[in-house]
Design an enzyme around this catalytic site. Structure first.
Site, PDB file in Angstrom:
ATOM      1  CE1 TYR A 166      -4.002   2.061   1.071  1.00 50.22           C
ATOM      2  CE2 TYR A 166      -2.476   3.069   2.617  1.00 50.22           C
ATOM      3  CZ  TYR A 166      -3.690   3.071   1.969  1.00 50.22           C
ATOM      4  OH  TYR A 166      -4.587   4.069   2.221  1.00 50.22           O
ATOM      5  CE  LYS A 170      -3.602   5.130  -0.983  1.00 54.34           C
ATOM      6  NZ  LYS A 170      -4.673   5.507  -1.937  1.00 54.34           N
TER       7      LYS A 170
HETATM    8  P1  NAI Z   1     -13.476   2.855   1.656  1.00 56.71           P
HETATM    9  O1  NAI Z   1     -13.186   1.404   1.685  1.00 56.71           O
HETATM   10  O2  NAI Z   1     -14.683   3.351   2.368  1.00 56.71           O
HETATM   11  O3  NAI Z   1     -13.554   3.402   0.174  1.00 56.71           O
HETATM   12  C1  NAI Z   1     -12.843   2.855  -0.912  1.00 56.71           C
HETATM   13  C2  NAI Z   1     -13.822   2.609  -2.017  1.00 56.71           C
HETATM   14  O4  NAI Z   1     -13.124   2.167  -3.181  1.00 56.71           O
HETATM   15  C3  NAI Z   1     -14.829   1.502  -1.655  1.00 56.71           C
HETATM   16  O5  NAI Z   1     -16.149   1.989  -1.770  1.00 56.71           O
HETATM   17  C4  NAI Z   1     -14.513   0.397  -2.670  1.00 56.71           C
HETATM   18  O6  NAI Z   1     -15.649  -0.348  -3.080  1.00 56.71           O
HETATM   19  C5  NAI Z   1     -13.907   1.179  -3.818  1.00 56.71           C
HETATM   20  N1  NAI Z   1     -13.069   0.343  -4.670  1.00 56.71           N
HETATM   21  C6  NAI Z   1     -12.149  -0.579  -4.276  1.00 56.71           C
HETATM   22  N2  NAI Z   1     -11.590  -1.179  -5.350  1.00 56.71           N
HETATM   23  C7  NAI Z   1     -12.170  -0.625  -6.442  1.00 56.71           C
HETATM   24  C8  NAI Z   1     -11.988  -0.812  -7.831  1.00 56.71           C
HETATM   25  N3  NAI Z   1     -11.122  -1.719  -8.306  1.00 56.71           N
HETATM   26  N4  NAI Z   1     -12.705  -0.051  -8.692  1.00 56.71           N
HETATM   27  C9  NAI Z   1     -13.597   0.864  -8.220  1.00 56.71           C
HETATM   28  N5  NAI Z   1     -13.826   1.060  -6.894  1.00 56.71           N
HETATM   29  C10 NAI Z   1     -13.110   0.345  -6.026  1.00 56.71           C
HETATM   30  O7  NAI Z   1     -12.174   3.588   2.258  1.00 56.71           O
HETATM   31  P2  NAI Z   1     -11.783   5.139   2.365  1.00 56.71           P
HETATM   32  O8  NAI Z   1     -11.110   5.304   3.654  1.00 56.71           O
HETATM   33  O9  NAI Z   1     -12.911   6.006   2.005  1.00 56.71           O
HETATM   34  O10 NAI Z   1     -10.632   5.231   1.241  1.00 56.71           O
HETATM   35  C11 NAI Z   1     -10.652   6.160   0.169  1.00 56.71           C
HETATM   36  C12 NAI Z   1      -9.226   6.399  -0.274  1.00 56.71           C
HETATM   37  O11 NAI Z   1      -8.517   7.105   0.748  1.00 56.71           O
HETATM   38  C13 NAI Z   1      -8.417   5.130  -0.542  1.00 56.71           C
HETATM   39  O12 NAI Z   1      -7.591   5.313  -1.664  1.00 56.71           O
HETATM   40  C14 NAI Z   1      -7.590   4.985   0.706  1.00 56.71           C
HETATM   41  O13 NAI Z   1      -6.431   4.228   0.481  1.00 56.71           O
HETATM   42  C15 NAI Z   1      -7.298   6.438   1.011  1.00 56.71           C
HETATM   43  N6  NAI Z   1      -6.875   6.710   2.367  1.00 56.71           N
HETATM   44  C16 NAI Z   1      -7.780   6.623   3.397  1.00 56.71           C
HETATM   45  C17 NAI Z   1      -7.368   6.897   4.684  1.00 56.71           C
HETATM   46  C18 NAI Z   1      -8.316   6.923   5.805  1.00 56.71           C
HETATM   47  O14 NAI Z   1      -7.887   7.298   6.932  1.00 56.71           O
HETATM   48  N7  NAI Z   1      -9.584   6.561   5.626  1.00 56.71           N
HETATM   49  C19 NAI Z   1      -5.956   7.185   4.985  1.00 56.71           C
HETATM   50  C20 NAI Z   1      -5.113   7.326   3.834  1.00 56.71           C
HETATM   51  C21 NAI Z   1      -5.578   7.069   2.576  1.00 56.71           C
END
Ligand code: NAI
Length: 297
Positions: A166, A170
């Site tokens: 990851y 990133k």
């Molecule tokens: P989340 O799991 O709620 O959202 C991620 C979304 O991406 C999900 O709805 C999932 O279905 C979708 N997804 C996954 N694979 C996919 C694909 N191949 N094609 C289309 N959609 C796909 O998690 P969150 O926290 O909202 O994450 C959003 C972004 O923020 C991610 O890139 C995560 O790595 C990043 N991030 C989040 C942090 C946090 O504290 N929540 C910290 C640092 C980065």
């Protein structure tokens, strides 16, 4: 000053069926943008698929008087990326804003990370950004306008235990952001990176006592500013968490110069090499070369 609006702008937000992406979608839609709500609808580790999350966010936006279409293609393949951009073109005729936000987690300490954990994470986060951005970029270049935000993470920028896959993906997004910022400059395309911290399904078991303070809604304002036409910056990295916004940057120390350099010189001047006093923030390789040239003249 007037409120910021996005009338006439079309935004693709990947992974916006839930979590951070959904908040970005709701905010931009409430300010007039037309939204492609992309989400594959799989698990946190990227298994399975479900049209429900994308459809629910799109319906929610419409219920609030906004305009949105759902899209359930995966960002993880070039065909998926093309199809997501085609959804925007078919529904709204163009694409102005892309927020690469889709993500999955497959954490384990490095010695236990085989290709089954590494490849899917690189495919969604890093290759996913290539897959969606490239077809969108071609349209943005043609129209002479675009705004892109790539979702990075402090797991890569700072390094977090158990997240080699990851973190590498990133930090790869930071490199992509900086190169695209350089290439996009003459087409009025601005590309920035975001390192958020928020309470979502991805982090609900990781954030501990502060989780309740880390509403994902509080990340969306910086994203909205970075994709606004008035955004003044490109190639930069912003962190957002619980209402605090700050900038990460890559600094260069003044360093040590000796035209007759030996390994002992490096040892003996290592503190000076590392000393952050007087650091600069190069905006591109030219700035680093410029700093070097002064030693040669
Ligand atoms: P989340 O799991 O709620 O959202 C991620 C979304 O991406 C999900 O709805 C999932 O279905 C979708 N997804 C996954 N694979 C996919 C694909 N191949 N094609 C289309 N959609 C796909 O998690 P969150 O926290 O909202 O994450 C959003 C972004 O923020 C991610 O890139 C995560 O790595 C990043 N991030 C989040 C942090 C946090 O504290 N929540 C910290 C640092 C980065």
């Amino acid at each position: 000053m007037a409120d910021l609006g996005y009338d006439g702008k079309v935004a693709i937000i990947t992974g916006s069926g839930g979590g951070l992406g959904r908040e970005h979608a709701l905010l931009l839609a409430s300010r007039g943008a037309q939204i492609v709500v992309n989400d594959l609808g799989g698990s946190v580790s990227g298994e399975g698929g479900d049209a429900g999350p994308a459809e629910r966010t799109a319906k929610e936006i419409e219920g609030l008087g906004g305009v949105a279409v759902p899209d359930t293609n995966s960002v993880a393949t070039p065909e998926g990326g093309e199809a997501i951009v085609q959804t925007a073109i078919d529904a709204f005729g163009h694409v102005d804003i892309l927020i690469n936000n889709a993500g999955i987690l497959r954490d384990k300490s490095f010695h236990n990370q085989g290709p089954d954990l590494v490849d899917p994470v690189l495919d969604v986060h890093l290759r996913g950004a290539f897959n969606v951005t490239r077809p969108a970029w071609i349209k943005m270049r043609e129209q002479g306008y675009g705004r892109v935000v790539n979702t990075s993470s402090n797991s890569g920028i700072l390094g977090n235990f158990g997240q080699a896959n990851y973190g590498a993906a990133k930090m790869g997004l930071v490199g992509l952001t900086r190169v695209l910022a350089a290439e996009g400059a003459k087409y009025n395309i601005k590309v920035n990176a975001l390192a958020p911290i928020a309470r979502t399904r991805m982090t609900e078991e990781l954030l501990g006592a502060f989780a309740e303070k880390l509403d994902p809604k509080l990340v969306s304002p910086i994203v909205a500013w970075l994709v606004h036409e008035g955004c003044p910056v490109s190639g930069e990295i912003y962190t957002a968490a619980g209402g605090r916004i700050a900038r990460f940057f890559i600094g260069l120390t003044e360093g040590y110069f000796n035209a007759d350099l030996s390994v002992e010189d490096v040892r003996d001047h290592f503190d000076q090499i590392r000393d952050p006093e007087g650091y600069t923030i190069p905006s591109g390789p030219g700035d680093e070369i410029g700093a070097l040239l002064k030693h040669f003249s």
